[in-house]
Write an enzyme that holds these catalytic residues in place. Structure first.
Site, PDB file in Angstrom:
ATOM      1  CD  GLU A 194      -2.872   1.251   2.315  1.00 28.33           C
ATOM      2  OE1 GLU A 194      -3.799   2.089   2.258  1.00 28.33           O
ATOM      3  OE2 GLU A 194      -2.751   0.427   3.246  1.00 28.33           O
ATOM      4  CD  GLU A 196      -8.151   2.277   4.974  1.00 30.76           C
ATOM      5  OE1 GLU A 196      -7.485   1.379   5.514  1.00 30.76           O
ATOM      6  OE2 GLU A 196      -7.648   3.150   4.239  1.00 30.76           O
TER       7      GLU A 196
END
Length: 357
Positions: free
Chosen positions: A208, A302
């Site tokens: 990420e 998220e």
């Protein structure tokens, strides 16, 4: 409340129910007063979409829509896992991202049974603590990080996941200096070892890209591709997050383009980590290049609020405000918002994909 339709290609996802502007689909207001796209459009609406060329087509790329487990609960006990997975399925998602900060505590068999019962899939993710930093100059710290990550990979396999993502290449913390050559090489060496384990378990290992306040290793898509190249394993891929892209990149389109087919996982998060469409991110510009590229990986919502996440995660992510307190409303709104944005982007991308094909 003024219509915000001009801010996105599908105004119906961003206008009040009292708006006089004609949109392709109806809107409703969630319990928190945030406008969302309606699910049903009726026969006349479907006919109008077909005539206008805006109805879904089989050729349109269809991603999996996911949601992070921390939207629902702060941990992953058996009781929490039950609430997370049932809520995720009820809100219309295809996938739940299982937080694996403490992988030893996850009852994999129970989680897998729940996933099968509710007909959804899962991914796994983590953010390493400083005492688990696999890029550290300390061999002892690197060993601990490798140990924890290998457990997480095993748990991913046991719950039926095919991707393990997040800040799984170094500590998720604010470093006091840029990455050194030695730190980078420690990271590469560790990831090569982990890539073999992940491949044996049938897993992709997604790195990420996060902002400079959460790592000193990969803050841009370009730097992530450097790390992917140095590791040289086909199952090591890139994980982008709109929240971080909005901070560090020149443009959403450039970040997507540089990754090419190595872009395999997406986090969709607002600039303030709350309700989508209520912050400063232009999601139309984020979804458009994904649709043009034919992206088919997960689009995972998220969001964090101190009302839900644990104190450890709250402090690590600097989430010190209660951005929301109704997980169900937040999740349902995000699913509808992402669906509307993706549909608009997919429709707009059709001519370009047709030329390429």
């Amino acid at each position: 409340m003024q219509c915000m339709g001009s801010l996105a290609p599908l105004g119906s996802a961003l206008c009040p129910s009292t708006c006089n502007v004609k949109h392709a689909v109806p809107t409703t207001l969630s319990a928190r007063g945030v406008a969302v796209q309606g699910r049903a459009i009726g026969r006349r609406g479907a006919a109008a979409q077909a005539a206008a060329g805006t109805a879904p087509r089989a050729a349109d790329p269809v991603p999996k829509f996911g949601v992070h487990g921390l939207v629902w609960e702060g941990g992953w006990s058996r009781e929490e896992a039950t609430r997370v997975i049932s809520g995720t399925a009820a809100a219309g998602y295809d996938l739940v991202e299982v937080p694996m900060v403490d992988p030893d505590s996850i009852d994999a068999a129970h989680t897998r049974d729940l996933l099968q019962q509710h007909g959804i899939t899962a991914s796994g993710s983590t953010g390493l603590q400083p005492d688990q930093d696999i890029s550290s100059e300390s061999e002892e710290i690197r060993r601990e990080g490798l140990r924890v990550l290998k457990i997480a990979l095993q748990k991913c396999s046991e719950i039926g996941a095919t991707q393990f993502v997040g800040v799984n290449y170094g500590a998720m913390t604010k470093y006091a200096q840029p990455a050194s050559k030695e730190q980078w090489q420690h990271c590469v060496t560790s990831l090569k070892e982990l890539a073999v384990v992940a491949a044996d378990l049938g897993l992709e290992y997604g790195l990420e890209v996060v902002n400079r306040y959460e790592t000193n290793l990969i803050n841009t898509a370009s730097r992530a591709m450097d790390l992917v190249g140095d590791v040289g394993a086909p199952n090591v891929v890139v994980h982008l997050d709109s929240y971080h892209v909005n901070i560090e990149e020149r443009s959403m389109e450039a970040a997507v383009a540089v990754c090419g087919d190595k872009l395999r996982y997406i986090h969709v998060g607002e600039s303030h980590r709350g309700y989508l469409g209520t912050g400063s991110i232009d999601f139309a510009k984020f979804f458009a290049p994904l649709a043009r590229a034919g992206y088919r990986g997960p689009l995972t919502f998220e969001s964090f609020s101190s009302a839900v996440v644990s104190p450890l995660m709250s402090n690590g992510l600097c989430v010190w405000r209660d951005l929301w307190d109704d997980s169900e409303d937040l999740a349902r709104h995000a699913r509808q918002y992402m669906g509307a944005q993706w549909h608009a982007a997919a429709v707009a991308a059709r001519p370009e994909r047709a030329v390429r094909s």
